[in-house]
Structure formats: C-alpha cells, structure tokens
Design an enzyme around this catalytic site. Structure first.
Site, short mmCIF file in Angstrom:
data_model
loop_
_atom_site.label_atom_id
_atom_site.label_comp_id
_atom_site.label_asym_id
_atom_site.label_seq_id
_atom_site.Cartn_x
_atom_site.Cartn_y
_atom_site.Cartn_z
N SER A 40 0.83 -1.20 0.00
CA SER A 40 0.00 0.00 0.00
C SER A 40 0.87 1.26 0.00
O SER A 40 1.72 1.42 -0.87
CB SER A 40 -0.97 -0.04 1.19
OG SER A 40 -2.04 0.86 1.00
N ASP A 152 -5.83 -3.65 -2.20
CA ASP A 152 -4.82 -3.34 -1.17
C ASP A 152 -4.14 -4.60 -0.61
O ASP A 152 -4.78 -5.52 -0.11
CB ASP A 152 -5.53 -2.60 -0.04
CG ASP A 152 -4.58 -1.98 0.96
OD1 ASP A 152 -3.38 -2.34 0.97
OD2 ASP A 152 -5.03 -1.14 1.75
#
Length: 265
Positions: A40, A152
C-alpha cells in the site's frame, strides 16, 4: 562480505509519510538497501525511493500534499475513489518506469480480490502495481493488472517481511505505520473501512513481523489515515523512530557479517 539488507515498508495510508523520515535516517547512517518490499503506501514510498527520487525533495512534496490532490470521487461505482489523481501524482515521478528500470529491486504486495491470494508484483509498470497495492476495497476502485483484479495488499500482508526475506535479504528491517486501534476516531466511511482492515490484519501482522531482524514502529497510530496535512509531523516521527533503531540495526548487521565471514566455503 556485505550483508544484503532489505526494507519492508508497511501499509497505513497517510501515516505512511513516516516512511520518508525512516528512509532519510537510514540513508544518512550509511545503510545501503539492496532490496525493498512494500504494501500500500509502503509500496508507494518504496517505489519512489527505488526510482531514485531524492528523499528531501519528496519530503517537500509530502508537506504540501492534501487529500484533494490525490482523491477523485467516482460515485456510483465499485469504489469511492477512482485513482486517476493518484496515478497522475505517481507518473510525475515514475514516468512509465518498469520494475526493470528501478535502481533497487522492488517487490509490491497486492491482494487478488477474487481468490484472496497474496500477489507479489515484480514485473511490468510500477505505477500500475502501486495503484493495485493501494486500492483499499470499498474506497478505491480495484485495479485490473495482468489478468487479476487486485486490491490493497494490507488485507493479507500489512508489513511484507517474508516477501523481503524471499528476495534474498540476510537482514530485514521492517517498518509498521499501523493505527492505535483504541485511539482511532472514525468520522467517515473510508476511515471505518480502513479501520476494519487494520483490525483484521493486526494479529497476522504481529506474527509475521516477529521474523524481522529489526522492527520499527513510529508512534503514528493516533493519526487519521486520511490526514495528509500532518505530513511534516509524520516525517519527523518516522525520523525519530529510525534514529532510535540505528544502534540495533548496526548490531544486527555486525552479527550477520560475522556469521557470513565465519561460514565455511
């Protein structure tokens, strides 16, 4: 014989600006990172560093960042945020670079939304990989990349220690910028979504992070995941945490070096 050092940078949205401060200190202390792994926002910062972006120029940019610079709402749809503004921001620095173009080998962690598998990206265009790793489900639109629908990486691997080890590193320094769950204030749907992901990942992260040689956790847990306007403070806290960790890293490096020198040929 030089010890191969890898840095594993974790997820944490705006709190990930602390990674910039950590990198600055490690660079100033003379540590040479042979490998980078990121999830991320950790993937975003690692990618910029691996591409040779100056950390102090990046700090200046980060201090001026606001949510409006990176967020483009696309309701209705599979996410609140389309990601085109974030793509534009990344392209300013990465300019179409592939993983092969980077100065330091990089691994980016994402999650396959259809299978739940961890996906480690090390080929192709870096911007697409980072966008996939940052695509918080329900907040960002998922990214179609190399035949997979990706979101993610924090869902499966908030701090990618094992990924860094598998790149060939002998010493792994892990950096976690996760939240303080008790202190978090939830004021919007994106914050609630990110908090839910953090709760699911917390125990898994603790188990995985134990295998890191050095674990750095800047005290940024009380910051909202969306407060980009706190960049200067987040970077300062990242620097302070890294400065405290430098002696531990040196000790770990010396031990690894001794082992390598004494190993039979």
């Amino acid at each position: 014989m030089n010890v191969r050092i890898a840095l594993a940078l974790g997820a944490g949205a705006a709190r990930g600006l602390a990674h910039i401060g950590v990198l600055q200190v490690l660079q100033e202390a003379g540590f040479e990172m042979q490998y980078l792994a990121g999830t991320s926002v950790g993937a975003l910062v690692a990618a910029l560093f691996a591409a040779g972006v100056d950390l102090y120029e990046l700090e200046k940019v980060a201090k001026g960042l606001r949510l409006k610079h990176l967020v483009d709402f696309v309701l209705p749809g599979p996410g609140l945020i389309g990601g085109e503004k974030l793509r534009g921001f990344l392209n300013l620095f990465l300019r179409g670079k592939t993983f092969a173009d980077l100065c330091i080998p990089l691994a980016v962690v994402a999650t396959d939304l259809q299978t739940g598998e961890e996906v480690v990206l090390r080929e192709g265009r870096v911007v697409e990989a980072v966008l996939a790793s940052c695509a918080i489900p329900g907040v960002f639109v998922p990214v179609r990349y190399r035949g997979r629908l990706l979101v993610d990486g924090g869902l499966v691997d908030r701090v990618p220690v094992q990924v860094a080890q598998e790149m060939g590193a002998e010493l792994v320094v892990a950096v976690d910028v996760g939240p303080s769950l008790k202190a978090s204030r939830l004021r919007s749907l994106p914050e609630i979504t990110m908090q839910a992901i953090d709760i699911m990942q917390e125990e898994v992260m603790r188990l995985k992070a134990r295998t890191a040689d050095v674990f750095i956790r800047p005290p940024v847990g009380e910051f909202s995941a969306l407060r980009l306007d706190r960049g200067a403070e987040l970077i300062r806290l990242g620097r302070a945490a890294a400065e405290r960790a430098v002696p531990e890293i040196r000790t770990a490096w010396e031990k690894k070096t001794a082992v390598c020198l004494n190993a039979p040929e």
